[in-house]
Design a protein around this motif. Structure first.
Motif, short mmCIF file in Angstrom:
data_model
loop_
_atom_site.label_atom_id
_atom_site.label_comp_id
_atom_site.label_asym_id
_atom_site.label_seq_id
_atom_site.Cartn_x
_atom_site.Cartn_y
_atom_site.Cartn_z
N ASP A 1 0.82 -1.21 0.00
CA ASP A 1 0.00 0.00 0.00
C ASP A 1 0.86 1.26 0.00
N GLU A 2 2.10 1.13 -0.45
CA GLU A 2 3.00 2.27 -0.59
C GLU A 2 3.42 2.39 -2.05
N VAL A 3 3.78 3.60 -2.46
CA VAL A 3 4.25 3.81 -3.83
C VAL A 3 5.60 3.12 -4.02
N VAL A 4 5.75 2.42 -5.12
CA VAL A 4 7.04 1.83 -5.49
C VAL A 4 7.76 2.80 -6.43
N HIS A 5 9.02 3.09 -6.13
CA HIS A 5 9.86 3.91 -6.99
C HIS A 5 10.99 3.04 -7.53
N ALA A 6 11.31 3.21 -8.80
CA ALA A 6 12.35 2.41 -9.43
C ALA A 6 13.03 3.23 -10.52
N VAL A 7 14.12 2.69 -11.02
CA VAL A 7 14.83 3.28 -12.15
C VAL A 7 14.93 2.22 -13.23
N GLU A 8 14.55 2.60 -14.45
CA GLU A 8 14.58 1.65 -15.58
C GLU A 8 15.57 2.14 -16.64
N THR A 9 16.45 1.24 -17.03
CA THR A 9 17.42 1.53 -18.09
C THR A 9 17.12 0.63 -19.28
N ARG A 10 17.09 1.22 -20.46
CA ARG A 10 16.86 0.46 -21.69
C ARG A 10 18.03 0.65 -22.64
N THR A 11 18.22 -0.32 -23.51
CA THR A 11 19.22 -0.17 -24.56
C THR A 11 18.65 0.58 -25.76
N ASP A 12 17.51 1.21 -25.58
CA ASP A 12 16.94 2.15 -26.54
C ASP A 12 17.26 3.57 -26.05
N PRO A 13 18.19 4.28 -26.68
CA PRO A 13 18.59 5.60 -26.19
C PRO A 13 17.51 6.67 -26.38
N HIS A 14 16.42 6.33 -27.07
CA HIS A 14 15.32 7.27 -27.26
C HIS A 14 14.15 7.01 -26.32
N PHE A 15 14.15 5.84 -25.67
CA PHE A 15 13.07 5.44 -24.76
C PHE A 15 11.70 5.57 -25.45
N HIS A 16 11.61 5.01 -26.65
CA HIS A 16 10.41 5.15 -27.47
C HIS A 16 9.28 4.23 -27.00
N ASP A 17 8.05 4.73 -27.09
CA ASP A 17 6.87 3.90 -26.83
C ASP A 17 6.77 2.75 -27.83
N SER A 18 7.31 2.96 -29.03
CA SER A 18 7.20 1.95 -30.08
C SER A 18 7.92 0.65 -29.72
N ASP A 19 8.79 0.71 -28.72
CA ASP A 19 9.49 -0.50 -28.27
C ASP A 19 8.62 -1.38 -27.39
N VAL A 20 7.50 -0.83 -26.90
CA VAL A 20 6.62 -1.56 -25.98
C VAL A 20 5.51 -2.26 -26.77
N GLU A 21 5.47 -3.58 -26.66
CA GLU A 21 4.48 -4.40 -27.36
C GLU A 21 3.54 -5.02 -26.32
N LEU A 22 2.28 -4.61 -26.33
CA LEU A 22 1.32 -5.09 -25.33
C LEU A 22 0.79 -6.48 -25.67
N ALA A 23 0.36 -7.20 -24.62
CA ALA A 23 -0.25 -8.52 -24.78
C ALA A 23 -1.57 -8.51 -24.01
N PRO A 24 -2.60 -7.82 -24.54
CA PRO A 24 -3.84 -7.61 -23.80
C PRO A 24 -4.56 -8.89 -23.40
N GLY A 25 -4.34 -9.95 -24.14
CA GLY A 25 -4.98 -11.21 -23.79
C GLY A 25 -4.54 -11.77 -22.45
N LEU A 26 -3.39 -11.31 -21.96
CA LEU A 26 -2.88 -11.80 -20.68
C LEU A 26 -3.17 -10.86 -19.52
N ASP A 27 -3.86 -9.75 -19.78
CA ASP A 27 -4.15 -8.81 -18.68
C ASP A 27 -4.99 -9.44 -17.56
N PRO A 28 -6.02 -10.29 -17.89
CA PRO A 28 -6.74 -10.95 -16.80
C PRO A 28 -5.83 -11.85 -15.95
#
Length: 227
Positions: free
Chosen positions: A175-202
């Motif tokens: 019940d507390e906020v989680v803070h983290a740091v994320e590093t990617r090998t994408d130097p632009h941090f583009h949304d296009s690198d994220v591929e969703l799998a909505p069928g697994l959300d449930p």
């Protein structure tokens, strides 16, 4: 590590706990850690995420800054209070800190991450980027695998490497906020690198509810090597 062990681990998520790193440091071993973030753009991405982030976003940012463009990268310092958070397509609050556009980084993108209490991300993968996530406050879990069948619990100071293409989701266990740091090998941090799998959300929702209940009951243990 011998070459056979390296081949066996290739392409697999790797976890490093704060306790393990402390024990290595006492043996005069140098430990390097990674960090990450990125700026976002549309209100539609926020609504599509389907999660409520307004309270935590205000704690991440109080002002804006003008990005820099550099031909030759130079050392660049980032103050967290100057970053502007937004919601990524996976449903995480991200505040981009290091990108090509910000400081001329050629190989890494870094963002601060915040997750409100008891929330979780959408199931997703990073199609071309390896990532490293380091928890700096709070207790979280990562589930990964094609059926999200594997679980890793993270405590403050723990890090996890996730190779490109590995399906995963993040869960705030408390019940507390989680803070983290994320590093990617994408130097632009583009949304296009994220591929969703909505069928697994449930599936993510069911796993999150179970793990959060187990955490509240004190049934979850640190990973091997954790303090």
């Amino acid at each position: 590590m011998d070459s056979g062990a390296r081949e066996e681990l290739a392409g697999q998520p790797i976890v490093a706990s704060a306790g393990l790193l402390h024990s290595l440091a006492t043996k005069e071993t140098l430990i390097a850690s990674s960090t990450m973030r990125r700026p976002r753009s549309s209100a539609s991405a926020r609504s599509a995420a389907g999660v409520h982030h307004h309270d935590v976003k205000e704690s991440l940012s109080s002002s804006t800054r003008s990005p820099l463009t550099m031909t030759d990268p130079a050392p660049y310092a980032v103050a967290a209070r100057t970053l502007v958070p937004d919601v990524g397509p996976q449903g995480q609050i991200l505040a981009t800190a290091i990108t090509t556009e910000v400081c001329g980084s050629r190989s890494l993108g870094v963002a601060y991450v915040a997750m409100n209490p008891l929330l979780h991300t959408h199931a997703h993968r990073h199609s071309t980027s390896d990532i490293v996530v380091t928890v700096i406050a709070g207790t979280a879990a990562t589930v990964y695998g094609e059926e999200l069948q594997h679980t890793v619990v993270h405590y403050t100071g723990d890090s996890m490497f996730i190779p490109a293409g590995v399906l995963h989701a993040a869960i705030n266990l408390s019940d507390e906020v989680v803070h983290a740091v994320e590093t990617r090998t994408d130097p632009h941090f583009h949304d296009s690198d994220v591929e969703l799998a909505p069928g697994l959300d449930p599936t993510v929702g069911a796993i999150a509810a179970r793990l959060q209940a187990e955490h509240a009951a004190g049934l979850l243990c640190p990973q091997p090597g954790a303090a």
